[in-house]
Design an enzyme around this catalytic site. Structure first.
Site, PDB file in Angstrom:
ATOM      1  N   HIS A 190      -7.594  -0.727  -1.094  1.00  0.00           N
ATOM      2  CA  HIS A 190      -7.065  -1.726  -2.347  1.00  0.00           C
ATOM      3  C   HIS A 190      -5.742  -0.620  -2.232  1.00  0.00           C
ATOM      4  O   HIS A 190      -4.671  -0.001  -2.409  1.00  0.00           O
ATOM      5  CB  HIS A 190      -7.546  -1.304  -3.132  1.00  0.00           C
ATOM      6  CG  HIS A 190      -8.955  -1.673  -3.428  1.00  0.00           C
ATOM      7  ND1 HIS A 190      -9.618  -2.531  -3.697  1.00  0.00           N
ATOM      8  CD2 HIS A 190      -9.771  -0.860  -3.769  1.00  0.00           C
ATOM      9  CE1 HIS A 190     -11.059  -3.018  -4.101  1.00  0.00           C
ATOM     10  NE2 HIS A 190     -10.383  -2.002  -3.696  1.00  0.00           N
ATOM     11  N   LYS A 246      -3.055  -3.922 -11.029  1.00  0.00           N
ATOM     12  CA  LYS A 246      -2.024  -3.102  -9.658  1.00  0.00           C
ATOM     13  C   LYS A 246      -0.906  -3.581 -10.353  1.00  0.00           C
ATOM     14  O   LYS A 246      -0.820  -3.825 -11.873  1.00  0.00           O
ATOM     15  CB  LYS A 246      -1.297  -4.650  -8.112  1.00  0.00           C
ATOM     16  CG  LYS A 246      -2.913  -4.470  -7.411  1.00  0.00           C
ATOM     17  CD  LYS A 246      -2.730  -5.217  -6.258  1.00  0.00           C
ATOM     18  CE  LYS A 246      -4.758  -5.665  -5.664  1.00  0.00           C
ATOM     19  NZ  LYS A 246      -5.280  -3.889  -5.475  1.00  0.00           N
ATOM     20  N   TYR A 282       0.812  -1.070   0.243  1.00  0.00           N
ATOM     21  CA  TYR A 282      -0.044   0.014   0.247  1.00  0.00           C
ATOM     22  C   TYR A 282       1.532   1.162  -0.069  1.00  0.00           C
ATOM     23  O   TYR A 282       1.502   1.062   0.379  1.00  0.00           O
ATOM     24  CB  TYR A 282      -0.706  -0.176   1.153  1.00  0.00           C
ATOM     25  CG  TYR A 282      -1.940  -0.930   1.193  1.00  0.00           C
ATOM     26  CD1 TYR A 282      -3.302  -0.697   0.910  1.00  0.00           C
ATOM     27  CD2 TYR A 282      -1.495  -2.165   1.050  1.00  0.00           C
ATOM     28  CE1 TYR A 282      -3.742  -2.126   0.886  1.00  0.00           C
ATOM     29  CE2 TYR A 282      -2.104  -3.614   1.672  1.00  0.00           C
ATOM     30  CZ  TYR A 282      -3.958  -3.624   1.104  1.00  0.00           C
ATOM     31  OH  TYR A 282      -4.434  -4.046   1.213  1.00  0.00           O
TER      32      TYR A 282
END
Length: 177
Positions: free
Chosen positions: A123, A154, A114
């Site tokens: 997310h 991602k 993160y």
């Protein structure tokens, strides 16, 4: 005057994880984004537990109520996870840089990462896959990781650990020309 240090958080060795029942400990660790919160306990992965033991934040007891040292916990965990050493080095490096690091198991990666600036993010932005410099990897394997990361929106970060324990990070992805 120095602030009084917080007490060490008691934890128990379970079958494949470390469990914390202490309410204050759960609150403190959850606030700093460690572990997985359950109804009445917090579970830590072995990598998280090793990191927290090294920092003297948790004190882990085995099933016979014996306090486990970092080395003893590492030995137990290494039986379950052969990549534990390099995963731990990457986890430690990322945490020390201020990132929130979670398991990436459901994405086929080692960690979800993160952004430092927004720890309340729902997310993760990155998936991290850990490799040892000493063990060759097929390009098709890396391509598969890139594909999975792209499919879940991602970015893939490849973390390579060298023989000295240093970590180098590479951002992998598709390039549109």
């Amino acid at each position: 005057m120095m602030a009084k240090p917080k007490k060490t958080i008691p934890a128990k060795l379970s079958d494949e994880r470390i469990v914390i029942y202490d309410k204050d400990g759960i609150s403190r660790l959850n606030e700093k984004r460690y572990g997985e919160l359950h109804e009445n306990f917090l579970s830590l992965s072995y990598v998280e537990a090793l990191y927290l033991v090294a920092k003297d934040w948790v004190l882990i007891r085995d099933k016979k109520n014996k306090i486990l040292s970092f080395e003893e916990l590492h030995e137990i965990a290494h039986v379950i996870d052969k990549k534990l050493c390099i995963r731990y080095l990457v986890y430690k490096d990322l945490r020390n840089r201020g990132y929130t690091v979670r398991t990436g198991l459901k994405y086929g990666s080692d960690f979800r990462l993160y952004e430092r600036s927004n720890i309340d993010e729902v997310h993760s932005k990155y998936l991290v896959k850990v490799f040892s410099e000493e063990i060759p990897c097929e390009i098709s394997e890396i391509t598969g990781f890139v594909r999975v990361a792209h499919s879940v929106r991602k970015e893939l970060v490849i973390a390579i650990v060298d023989a000295d324990g240093s970590v180098v990070y590479y951002n992998m992805g598709y390039l549109k020309l």
